[in-house]
Design a protein around this motif. Sequence first.
Motif, PDB file in Angstrom:
ATOM      1  N   ILE A 118       0.863  -1.257  -0.133  1.00  0.00           N
ATOM      2  CA  ILE A 118       0.027   0.092  -0.061  1.00  0.00           C
ATOM      3  C   ILE A 118       1.044   1.269   0.084  1.00  0.00           C
ATOM      4  O   ILE A 118       0.499   2.189  -0.685  1.00  0.00           O
ATOM      5  CB  ILE A 118      -1.050  -0.011   1.193  1.00  0.00           C
TER       6      ILE A 118
ATOM      7  N   HIS B 204       0.006   2.635  -3.705  1.00  0.00           N
ATOM      8  CA  HIS B 204      -1.032   3.362  -3.550  1.00  0.00           C
ATOM      9  C   HIS B 204      -0.761   4.508  -3.186  1.00  0.00           C
ATOM     10  O   HIS B 204      -1.271   5.790  -3.441  1.00  0.00           O
ATOM     11  CB  HIS B 204      -1.996   2.584  -2.736  1.00  0.00           C
TER      12      HIS B 204
ATOM     13  N   TRP C  31      -3.577   5.364   4.722  1.00  0.00           N
ATOM     14  CA  TRP C  31      -4.350   4.306   4.026  1.00  0.00           C
ATOM     15  C   TRP C  31      -5.904   4.662   4.064  1.00  0.00           C
ATOM     16  O   TRP C  31      -6.673   4.829   3.067  1.00  0.00           O
ATOM     17  CB  TRP C  31      -3.971   3.020   4.173  1.00  0.00           C
ATOM     18  N   ASP C  32      -6.208   4.913   5.237  1.00  0.00           N
ATOM     19  CA  ASP C  32      -7.456   5.344   5.606  1.00  0.00           C
ATOM     20  C   ASP C  32      -8.158   6.806   4.859  1.00  0.00           C
ATOM     21  O   ASP C  32      -9.128   6.745   4.050  1.00  0.00           O
ATOM     22  CB  ASP C  32      -7.855   5.640   6.839  1.00  0.00           C
TER      23      ASP C  32
ATOM     24  N   HIS D 299      -6.382   8.002   2.115  1.00  0.00           N
ATOM     25  CA  HIS D 299      -6.572   7.361   0.875  1.00  0.00           C
ATOM     26  C   HIS D 299      -7.831   6.836   0.226  1.00  0.00           C
ATOM     27  O   HIS D 299      -8.369   7.067  -0.743  1.00  0.00           O
ATOM     28  CB  HIS D 299      -5.300   6.704   0.320  1.00  0.00           C
ATOM     29  N   CYS D 300      -8.345   5.912   1.043  1.00  0.00           N
ATOM     30  CA  CYS D 300      -9.560   5.310   0.497  1.00  0.00           C
ATOM     31  C   CYS D 300     -10.569   6.145   0.608  1.00  0.00           C
ATOM     32  O   CYS D 300     -11.510   6.161  -0.134  1.00  0.00           O
ATOM     33  CB  CYS D 300      -9.822   3.976   1.691  1.00  0.00           C
TER      34      CYS D 300
ATOM     35  N   LYS E 278     -10.592   8.470  -2.663  1.00  0.00           N
ATOM     36  CA  LYS E 278     -10.920   7.646  -3.627  1.00  0.00           C
ATOM     37  C   LYS E 278     -12.263   7.306  -3.854  1.00  0.00           C
ATOM     38  O   LYS E 278     -12.925   6.657  -4.701  1.00  0.00           O
ATOM     39  CB  LYS E 278     -10.005   6.303  -3.974  1.00  0.00           C
TER      40      LYS E 278
ATOM     41  N   TRP F  37     -13.398   4.524  -1.832  1.00  0.00           N
ATOM     42  CA  TRP F  37     -13.504   3.329  -1.414  1.00  0.00           C
ATOM     43  C   TRP F  37     -14.194   3.043  -0.300  1.00  0.00           C
ATOM     44  O   TRP F  37     -14.730   2.049   0.203  1.00  0.00           O
ATOM     45  CB  TRP F  37     -12.378   2.746  -1.656  1.00  0.00           C
ATOM     46  N   LYS F  38     -14.267   4.376   0.741  1.00  0.00           N
ATOM     47  CA  LYS F  38     -14.750   4.399   2.037  1.00  0.00           C
ATOM     48  C   LYS F  38     -15.256   5.533   2.222  1.00  0.00           C
ATOM     49  O   LYS F  38     -14.914   6.502   1.902  1.00  0.00           O
ATOM     50  CB  LYS F  38     -13.353   3.984   3.035  1.00  0.00           C
TER      51      LYS F  38
ATOM     52  N   GLU G  70     -16.513   8.756   4.661  1.00  0.00           N
ATOM     53  CA  GLU G  70     -15.837   9.358   6.090  1.00  0.00           C
ATOM     54  C   GLU G  70     -16.914   9.055   7.094  1.00  0.00           C
ATOM     55  O   GLU G  70     -17.909   9.373   7.026  1.00  0.00           O
ATOM     56  CB  GLU G  70     -15.578  10.879   5.662  1.00  0.00           C
TER      57      GLU G  70
END
Length: 59
Positions: free
Chosen positions: A9, A13, A33-34, A36-37, A40, A42-43, A45
Motif C-alpha cells: 500500500i 497506492h 491508507w484510510d 486515501h480510501c 478515492k 472506496w470508504k 468518511e
Amino acid sequence: MPADFFIYIGTVHLNMTEATVWRATPRKLLALWDRHCIFKGWKKEEEHAPRAYADQVQW
C-alpha cells in the motif's frame, strides 16, 4: 498485518519509496491508507458528533 501489505500500500497506492515505508510507523501508514480510501471513494468518511461546550449544555 504482514509487512508486505504495508510495503504494497505504501509503494503502489501511496507513492512512497520502500525506504520511507520502512521508516513509517504502522499507525501512520494505516492513517494515510484510510485517508486515501476516503479520497478515492472506496470508504465513507465517518461522521462525528458536533462538539458541545459547557456553556452550551442545558443542565
